[in-house]
Design an enzyme around this catalytic site. Structure first.
Site, PDB file in Angstrom:
ATOM      1  N   PRO A   9       1.217  -0.960   0.350  1.00 23.13           N
ATOM      2  CA  PRO A   9       0.323   0.322  -0.043  1.00 23.13           C
ATOM      3  C   PRO A   9       0.950   1.284  -0.257  1.00 23.13           C
ATOM      4  O   PRO A   9       2.096   1.433   0.419  1.00 23.13           O
ATOM      5  CB  PRO A   9      -0.779   0.037   1.397  1.00 23.13           C
ATOM      6  CG  PRO A   9      -0.458  -1.258   2.221  1.00 23.13           C
ATOM      7  CD  PRO A   9       0.252  -1.950   1.165  1.00 23.13           C
ATOM      8  N   ASN A  10       0.497   2.328  -0.582  1.00 25.62           N
ATOM      9  CA  ASN A  10       0.989   2.931  -0.394  1.00 25.62           C
ATOM     10  C   ASN A  10       1.765   3.808  -1.867  1.00 25.62           C
ATOM     11  O   ASN A  10       2.858   5.016  -1.793  1.00 25.62           O
ATOM     12  CB  ASN A  10       1.056   4.420   0.433  1.00 25.62           C
ATOM     13  CG  ASN A  10       0.004   4.058   1.623  1.00 25.62           C
ATOM     14  OD1 ASN A  10      -0.881   4.838   1.391  1.00 25.62           O
ATOM     15  ND2 ASN A  10       0.520   3.595   2.722  1.00 25.62           N
ATOM     16  N   ARG A  17       5.357  10.808  -2.763  1.00 22.80           N
ATOM     17  CA  ARG A  17       4.699  10.063  -1.521  1.00 22.80           C
ATOM     18  C   ARG A  17       6.172  10.542  -0.669  1.00 22.80           C
ATOM     19  O   ARG A  17       7.624  10.524  -0.699  1.00 22.80           O
ATOM     20  CB  ARG A  17       4.412   8.990  -1.440  1.00 22.80           C
ATOM     21  CG  ARG A  17       4.092   8.281   0.366  1.00 22.80           C
ATOM     22  CD  ARG A  17       4.273   7.207   0.566  1.00 22.80           C
ATOM     23  NE  ARG A  17       3.718   6.597   1.672  1.00 22.80           N
ATOM     24  CZ  ARG A  17       4.399   4.868   2.301  1.00 22.80           C
ATOM     25  NH1 ARG A  17       4.994   4.022   1.238  1.00 22.80           N
ATOM     26  NH2 ARG A  17       3.911   4.636   2.902  1.00 22.80           N
ATOM     27  N   TYR A  22      11.551   7.876   0.921  1.00 22.13           N
ATOM     28  CA  TYR A  22      11.272   7.324  -0.106  1.00 22.13           C
ATOM     29  C   TYR A  22      12.159   7.622  -1.620  1.00 22.13           C
ATOM     30  O   TYR A  22      12.457   6.933  -2.839  1.00 22.13           O
ATOM     31  CB  TYR A  22       9.799   7.021  -0.309  1.00 22.13           C
ATOM     32  CG  TYR A  22       9.488   6.467   1.246  1.00 22.13           C
ATOM     33  CD1 TYR A  22       9.725   5.659   1.647  1.00 22.13           C
ATOM     34  CD2 TYR A  22       8.266   7.250   1.411  1.00 22.13           C
ATOM     35  CE1 TYR A  22       9.534   5.267   2.752  1.00 22.13           C
ATOM     36  CE2 TYR A  22       7.394   6.788   2.923  1.00 22.13           C
ATOM     37  CZ  TYR A  22       8.312   5.300   3.204  1.00 22.13           C
ATOM     38  OH  TYR A  22       7.595   4.679   4.295  1.00 22.13           O
ATOM     39  N   ASN A  70       7.926  -5.295  -1.197  1.00 24.49           N
ATOM     40  CA  ASN A  70       7.573  -4.637  -0.242  1.00 24.49           C
ATOM     41  C   ASN A  70       6.896  -4.485   0.120  1.00 24.49           C
ATOM     42  O   ASN A  70       5.399  -4.135  -0.476  1.00 24.49           O
ATOM     43  CB  ASN A  70       8.287  -3.072  -1.003  1.00 24.49           C
ATOM     44  CG  ASN A  70       8.493  -2.036  -0.375  1.00 24.49           C
ATOM     45  OD1 ASN A  70       7.896  -2.380   1.165  1.00 24.49           O
ATOM     46  ND2 ASN A  70       8.844  -0.930  -0.558  1.00 24.49           N
ATOM     47  N   ALA A  73       3.309  -1.390   4.446  1.00 25.27           N
ATOM     48  CA  ALA A  73       2.560  -1.259   5.985  1.00 25.27           C
ATOM     49  C   ALA A  73       2.394  -2.014   6.466  1.00 25.27           C
ATOM     50  O   ALA A  73       2.717  -2.794   7.780  1.00 25.27           O
ATOM     51  CB  ALA A  73       1.629   0.198   6.238  1.00 25.27           C
ATOM     52  N   GLU A  96      12.717  -9.054   1.348  1.00 24.57           N
ATOM     53  CA  GLU A  96      11.812  -8.509   1.668  1.00 24.57           C
ATOM     54  C   GLU A  96      12.356  -7.257   1.716  1.00 24.57           C
ATOM     55  O   GLU A  96      13.685  -6.775   1.541  1.00 24.57           O
ATOM     56  CB  GLU A  96      11.438  -8.768   3.335  1.00 24.57           C
ATOM     57  CG  GLU A  96      11.426  -7.374   4.154  1.00 24.57           C
ATOM     58  CD  GLU A  96      10.492  -7.800   5.657  1.00 24.57           C
ATOM     59  OE1 GLU A  96      10.734  -8.533   5.810  1.00 24.57           O
ATOM     60  OE2 GLU A  96      10.545  -6.660   6.175  1.00 24.57           O
ATOM     61  N   HIS A  98      12.984  -2.972   1.837  1.00 22.58           N
ATOM     62  CA  HIS A  98      12.646  -1.468   1.938  1.00 22.58           C
ATOM     63  C   HIS A  98      12.923  -0.587   1.193  1.00 22.58           C
ATOM     64  O   HIS A  98      14.189  -0.412   2.010  1.00 22.58           O
ATOM     65  CB  HIS A  98      12.002  -1.647   3.588  1.00 22.58           C
ATOM     66  CG  HIS A  98      12.044  -2.597   3.865  1.00 22.58           C
ATOM     67  ND1 HIS A  98       9.844  -2.553   3.928  1.00 22.58           N
ATOM     68  CD2 HIS A  98      11.559  -3.514   5.030  1.00 22.58           C
ATOM     69  CE1 HIS A  98       9.579  -3.342   4.816  1.00 22.58           C
ATOM     70  NE2 HIS A  98      10.077  -4.357   5.266  1.00 22.58           N
ATOM     71  N   ARG A 105      13.415   4.127  12.394  1.00 26.55           N
ATOM     72  CA  ARG A 105      12.367   5.704  11.622  1.00 26.55           C
ATOM     73  C   ARG A 105      11.504   5.204  13.745  1.00 26.55           C
ATOM     74  O   ARG A 105      11.789   4.848  14.611  1.00 26.55           O
ATOM     75  CB  ARG A 105      11.847   4.806  11.198  1.00 26.55           C
ATOM     76  CG  ARG A 105      12.617   5.821   9.582  1.00 26.55           C
ATOM     77  CD  ARG A 105      12.006   5.216   8.058  1.00 26.55           C
ATOM     78  NE  ARG A 105      10.160   6.012   8.418  1.00 26.55           N
ATOM     79  CZ  ARG A 105       9.752   5.574   6.946  1.00 26.55           C
ATOM     80  NH1 ARG A 105       9.406   4.746   6.591  1.00 26.55           N
ATOM     81  NH2 ARG A 105       7.893   6.726   7.391  1.00 26.55           N
TER      82      ARG A 105
HETATM   83  C1  DQA Z   1       8.505   1.212   3.488  1.00 26.91           C
HETATM   84  C2  DQA Z   1       8.747   1.045   5.030  1.00 26.91           C
HETATM   85  C3  DQA Z   1       7.680   0.814   5.890  1.00 26.91           C
HETATM   86  O1  DQA Z   1       7.769   0.980   7.163  1.00 26.91           O
HETATM   87  C4  DQA Z   1       6.097   1.993   5.667  1.00 26.91           C
HETATM   88  O2  DQA Z   1       4.781   1.555   5.683  1.00 26.91           O
HETATM   89  C5  DQA Z   1       6.261   2.102   4.172  1.00 26.91           C
HETATM   90  C6  DQA Z   1       7.089   1.605   2.651  1.00 26.91           C
HETATM   91  C7  DQA Z   1       9.336   1.075   2.663  1.00 26.91           C
HETATM   92  O3  DQA Z   1       9.679   0.949   1.770  1.00 26.91           O
HETATM   93  O4  DQA Z   1      10.564   1.995   3.738  1.00 26.91           O
HETATM   94  O5  DQA Z   1       4.642   2.210   3.182  1.00 26.91           O
HETATM   95  O6  DQA Z   1       8.147  -0.470   3.248  1.00 26.91           O
END
Ligand code: DQA
Length: 141
Positions: A9-10, A17, A22, A70, A73, A96, A98, A105
């Site tokens: 998501p997002n 964003r 990011y 990825n 959240a 995995e 990020h 964070r």
């Molecule tokens: C994320 C880190 C997560 O905590 C966050 O909710 C994201 C992006 C990252 O790519 O750094 O949406 O996965």
């Protein structure tokens, strides 16, 4: 080799964003980056829908396809996604990924329910992490 690059998501908003966290690259830029990795045919997808993401993992299990995930959240609380990822163990590698380093964070980001069933984790290197993940999957084949 074919790999799936799944984003939660997002992450469809990547580029606009919170760019200070990011970066300014988009998922289209990630696809372009991965198109340049020799020997890898990467398919970049994104969804805000937990069920859809779980279905994509199920398909990866059935097709024995390596995955870069990825989970965004969902990383921090989706036991459903974790259980789907667990089915990849012994079937195909799961990285995995990020963009940011969640451990640097907020404390709620310090827990990943996914890491325990991942082959490994890449975090904190922005979109370069996707390229590194693709190269690792290719070279460990
Ligand atoms: C994320 C880190 C997560 O905590 C966050 O909710 C994201 C992006 C990252 O790519 O750094 O949406 O996965």
């Amino acid at each position: 080799m074919r790999i799936l690059v799944l984003n939660g998501p997002n992450l469809g908003r990547l580029g606009s964003r919170e760019p200070e966290i990011y970066g300014s690259a988009t998922l289209a830029d990630v696809q372009t980056l991965l198109n340049g990795v020799a020997g890898v045919e990467a398919e970049v997808r994104q969804t805000d829908d937990e069920a859809e993401l779980i279905r994509w993992i199920h398909a990866a299990v059935d097709e024995r396809t390596p995955v870069v995930l990825n989970p965004a959240a969902f990383t921090h609380y989706s036991y459903g996604l974790r259980d789907a990822c667990a089915m990849l163990q012994g079937v195909a590698p799961l990285i995995e990924l990020h963009l940011s380093n969640p451990h640097a964070r907020e404390s709620f980001r310090h827990t990943s329910v996914i890491s325990g069933v991942a082959t490994g984790v890449i975090a904190g290197f922005g979109i370069a992490g996707y390229r590194i993940a693709a190269e690792l999957l290719r070279d460990s084949e």
